[in-house]
Enzyme design. Sequence first.
Site, PDB file in Angstrom:
ATOM      1  N   GLU A 149       0.820  -1.215   0.000  1.00  0.00           N
ATOM      2  CA  GLU A 149       0.000   0.000   0.000  1.00  0.00           C
ATOM      3  C   GLU A 149       0.852   1.262   0.000  1.00  0.00           C
ATOM      4  OE1 GLU A 149      -3.659   0.297   2.139  1.00  0.00           O
ATOM      5  OE2 GLU A 149      -3.783  -1.869   2.417  1.00  0.00           O
ATOM      6  N   SER A 160       7.672   2.979   2.153  1.00  0.00           N
ATOM      7  CA  SER A 160       8.041   4.125   2.988  1.00  0.00           C
ATOM      8  C   SER A 160       8.627   5.247   2.145  1.00  0.00           C
ATOM      9  CB  SER A 160       9.055   3.683   4.055  1.00  0.00           C
ATOM     10  OG  SER A 160       8.454   2.794   4.976  1.00  0.00           O
TER      11      SER A 160
END
Length: 400
Positions: free
Chosen positions: A374, A377
């Site tokens: 999703e 970072s």
Amino acid sequence: MAVLADRSFLSWPFFDDGHRKLAEEADGVCRVQAASWIDFDEDDQSSVDAACRRIVQRLGESGLTRYACGRSDERGRIDVRSLCILRETLARHAPLADFAFAMQGLGSGPISLYGSAELKERYLPRVATGAAIAAFALSEPGAGSDVTAMKTIAHKEGSEYVLDGEKTWISNGGIADFYVVFASTPDDGERTFGAFVVDSGTQGLTIAERIRAIAAHPLARLRFRGCRVSASARVGDPGKGLRVALGTLDVFRTTVGAAALGFARRALSEGLQHARGRRLFNQELADFQLTQSRLADMALEIDASALLVYRAAWVRDVVADRVTREAAMAKLYATEAAQRIIDAAVQLHGALGVKHGSMVEQLYREIRSLRIYEGTSEVQRLVIARQLLAEGLHDEAKNA
């Protein structure tokens, strides 16, 4: 071992009494069910698949899954605070249960948020009761962080779309009853995309490969060859599939931070209990200042993560339709912090921390993927920076 939990965050003004009641309900369900949820063989894919199906069924029977797939507030929106509370609680008790719940939400999210009344009626009740397993099929071998690079194509032929291409790293791949599949739709215009609900038994859809990751989850690569679906299976307006994908992720990205928060709380719980019970040099491990410093840092990062996660959830529920920056901050900080917290718990356990099957070792494997899926970072940092730059330009224009 008892799973300790600091519930003081529930008194924060982000929540109402309904959220506090839900947290108690979820924790009660987990205390009864968690032992059966972690009873499977990680080295046997069929055992993992069966466990995931069993968990989805139990979550449906408990009534918790309805929060993941369209239980909306008075404005017709999914309550993100409820999702976060549930993911944090499930992750703290049983990582695979969090995975199963999250995928029910993400897989049905496009339908909940953008689907037609017909699609909602057909799929959401079955997802809510655990009768159907959902999946979200966006990533491709050459299109992960850059979703616009997807090669899967959906050509329109009369009242149907024909899908050709591949999807990979698809959670619930191989066990899902339906997939929300994203594809390029050149017939709708240049650089347009569509979202389509594809039932698992649809001709032209095959499971090309089952994928094994460091944590035991059902994952697969999907292949589409002349896969035909009705135009009524399209989710959202023609050519607006990218909006469906990003809008869904904007809702559920915050909940990834909540899952990381649940893992981190469990790691701190395990670390505290081990530090109090382990003796060396005629004192408890907890008596050493270095240990106390480490525990303090773990607690500090947990509270910082919780503030960011529930701030983002509250903003989405109460203030704004889109929380791109807030969700990115919550997901980035909570997942990175959880990695550090779990690593510290492993270090506190010494050799026991790397013993296969120990709780902190499982958490170490579970947390790693949350920093990737999703939105990695690195991508979250870009999102935050671009939002800041865009806001700065807006303010300059307003004040000019």
